[in-house]
Design a protein around this motif. Structure first.
Motif, mmCIF file in Angstrom:
data_model
loop_
_atom_site.group_PDB
_atom_site.id
_atom_site.type_symbol
_atom_site.label_atom_id
_atom_site.label_comp_id
_atom_site.label_asym_id
_atom_site.label_seq_id
_atom_site.Cartn_x
_atom_site.Cartn_y
_atom_site.Cartn_z
ATOM 1 N N PHE A 14 3.151 2.183 3.744
ATOM 2 C CA PHE A 14 4.662 2.347 4.214
ATOM 3 C C PHE A 14 5.154 3.044 4.536
ATOM 4 N N ARG A 15 5.178 3.794 3.464
ATOM 5 C CA ARG A 15 6.054 5.060 3.427
ATOM 6 C C ARG A 15 7.367 5.384 2.829
ATOM 7 N N GLU A 16 7.640 4.281 2.144
ATOM 8 C CA GLU A 16 8.999 3.571 1.828
ATOM 9 C C GLU A 16 8.634 2.679 0.848
ATOM 10 N N MET A 108 -8.487 14.272 -5.427
ATOM 11 C CA MET A 108 -6.935 14.710 -5.155
ATOM 12 C C MET A 108 -7.459 14.013 -3.516
ATOM 13 N N THR A 109 -5.462 13.910 -3.208
ATOM 14 C CA THR A 109 -5.501 12.981 -2.098
ATOM 15 C C THR A 109 -3.921 13.857 -1.976
ATOM 16 N N TYR A 110 -3.469 12.905 -0.752
ATOM 17 C CA TYR A 110 -1.724 12.864 -0.822
ATOM 18 C C TYR A 110 -1.142 12.194 -1.734
ATOM 19 N N VAL A 213 -8.649 13.455 6.483
ATOM 20 C CA VAL A 213 -8.709 12.651 6.325
ATOM 21 C C VAL A 213 -9.233 12.609 4.340
ATOM 22 N N ARG A 214 -9.296 11.642 3.249
ATOM 23 C CA ARG A 214 -9.174 11.508 2.589
ATOM 24 C C ARG A 214 -10.283 9.420 2.309
ATOM 25 N N PRO A 215 -11.186 9.498 1.525
ATOM 26 C CA PRO A 215 -12.291 10.627 1.552
ATOM 27 C C PRO A 215 -12.151 11.468 3.047
HETATM 28 C C1 NCD Z 1 -3.750 9.056 2.481
HETATM 29 C C2 NCD Z 1 -2.289 8.606 3.049
HETATM 30 O O1 NCD Z 1 -1.842 9.434 3.438
HETATM 31 O O2 NCD Z 1 -2.027 8.339 1.560
HETATM 32 N N1 NCD Z 1 -4.416 9.358 2.616
HETATM 33 C C3 NCD Z 1 -5.273 10.194 3.731
HETATM 34 O O3 NCD Z 1 -6.589 10.618 3.959
HETATM 35 N N2 NCD Z 1 -6.327 8.592 3.429
HETATM 36 C C4 NCD Z 1 -3.712 8.928 1.148
HETATM 37 C C5 NCD Z 1 -5.510 8.332 0.566
HETATM 38 O O4 NCD Z 1 -5.553 6.759 0.666
HETATM 39 O O5 NCD Z 1 -6.377 8.882 -0.795
#
Ligand code: NCD
Ligand code: ZN
Ligand code: ZN
Length: 364
Positions: A14-16, A108-110, A213-215
């Motif tokens: 949710f970025r908050e 590795m991800t965001y 997108v990850r994965p």
């Molecule tokens: C997710 C994010 O943007 O927070 N990104 C993604 O590609 N899935 C991080 C995550 O779930 O690995």
């Protein structure tokens, strides 16, 4: 009209605090209700990341004021927050019971929360309370390592967003050996492959940023193997990971797809095509997540779905703030008409009807 239990999504972003231009607790939980979800568990890779009492309070304070559906908040495993405190107790123990669970980022991800080195994994597997959920972002071989850690420390582990043939087959084998492993798969890994021409066809931007997108999206063979082994998969999770169109189409596109408002229609369309049963869907979107994450009952809670409504998925009709969807223009069958949450109509015919702050923390 089809009546289903309130759906549970154990994996949303949710970025908050920190990046409310992408999403906040208000828009994120509105998207959840519109998608038929009455309970969501939020990931800790915010800015700052949620990794101690102070940052947990930041997220929970925002959620308390703004959430419209019920929620839990994960805490992130960092390089030093499992270390034993002066009183001899691991630091995260103090707040564990107030979290949805512990999230460990092993690849590795965001965001910043990554544990590079296996010596940093051990104290978390060892010290996190056994009765509390432990979720890992792990891919391929690091997933195999995470399952080995769960076996060594004799505890449960939940593998987030599996996408590969080798992953689902290994989890199947681990389950057969009695290792306490569960897993989730996201709709985008069931419906999109790395070839994904759909992105270009539907005006998916000039670059390939929207596919990030990850994965990563996998091959048709991976996707077929996931469908063939649905019985190994415990939950459907959206991994709702909103980033704005501008960010996705920039030179440095962050990975992630929004998913809360497209998951149920995509999966109901698959039910219509006999690719899974309605009973599978209810298990993977309500019964299993409730059990795995020890979630409370939501009395007088259900959703009503018009199973015959056919329409196209459109970003312009969504509540998420990110302004796009990888499924733009997809024809689906099954529309959420009404969501009743704890006795109140929370959503009906495209409108959110409960106030910000109606949502409750599931750990209190
Ligand atoms: C997710 C994010 O943007 O927070 N990104 C993604 O590609 N899935 C991080 C995550 O779930 O690995
Ligand atoms: Zn992840
Ligand atoms: Zn995620």
């Amino acid at each position: 009209m089809l009546k289903l239990p309130g759906l549970i999504d154990p994996h949303v972003h949710f970025r908050e605090p920190g990046a409310t231009h992408k999403e906040d607790w208000n828009t994120g939980t509105s998207a959840a209700l519109a998608g038929g979800f009455t309970m969501v568990l939020a990931m800790p890779n915010t800015t700052p990341p949620i990794f101690d009492a102070e940052t947990l309070n930041l997220a929970l304070t925002a959620a308390k004021q703004k959430a419209r559906c019920d929620y839990g908040q994960y805490v992130g495993a960092g390089p030093d927050n499992a270390v034993v405190g002066t009183d001899g107790r691991p630091l995260l123990h103090e707040i564990a019971h107030r979290t949805a669970g512990l999230k460990m980022y092993l690849d590795m991800t965001y965001g910043e929360l990554r544990l590079d080195d296996m010596t940093l994994w051990a104290p978390h597997f060892q010290n996190w309370p056994k009765e509390m959920p432990l979720v890992v972002h792990s891919e391929s071989r690091s997933m195999a390592a995470a399952i080995l850690f769960a076996a060594i420390y004799d505890r449960s582990v939940h593998i987030a967003h599996i996408s590969l043939k080798e992953e689902v087959l290994l989890i199947k084998a681990a389950k057969e050996k009695g290792i306490k492993v569960t897993c989730e798969v996201c709709p985008h890994h069931l419906f999109l492959t790395s070839a994904a021409p759909i992105f270009e066809e539907n005006g998916g931007g000039l670059g390939r940023g929207r596919m990030e997108v990850r994965p990563r999206l996998a091959t048709q063979k991976d996707l077929d193997t996931l469908w063939k082994n649905l019985d190994v998969i415990d939950c459907f999770a959206t991994d709702h990971a909103p980033h704005t169109i501008e960010e996705k189409d920039s030179d440095n596109p962050p990975p992630g797809f929004p998913g809360l408002e497209s998951a149920l229609p995509l999966l109901l369309t698959a039910v219509d095509l006999r690719r899974l049963t309605l009973d599978d869907l209810i298990h993977k979107m309500h019964i299993n997540p409730k059990k795995i994450f020890h979630l409370p009952d939501q009395p007088e809670t259900w959703i009503e779905v018009d199973e015959d409504a056919t329409y196209e998925i459109k970003a312009s009709e969504q509540f998420t703030r990110c302004g796009w969807t990888p499924f733009e223009g997809w024809k689906v069958k099954g529309k959420v008409r009404k969501v009743v949450l704890r006795g109140e109509t929370a959503f009906e015919d495209g409108k959110i009807l409960v106030e910000a702050g109606y949502g409750k923390n599931i750990r209190k």
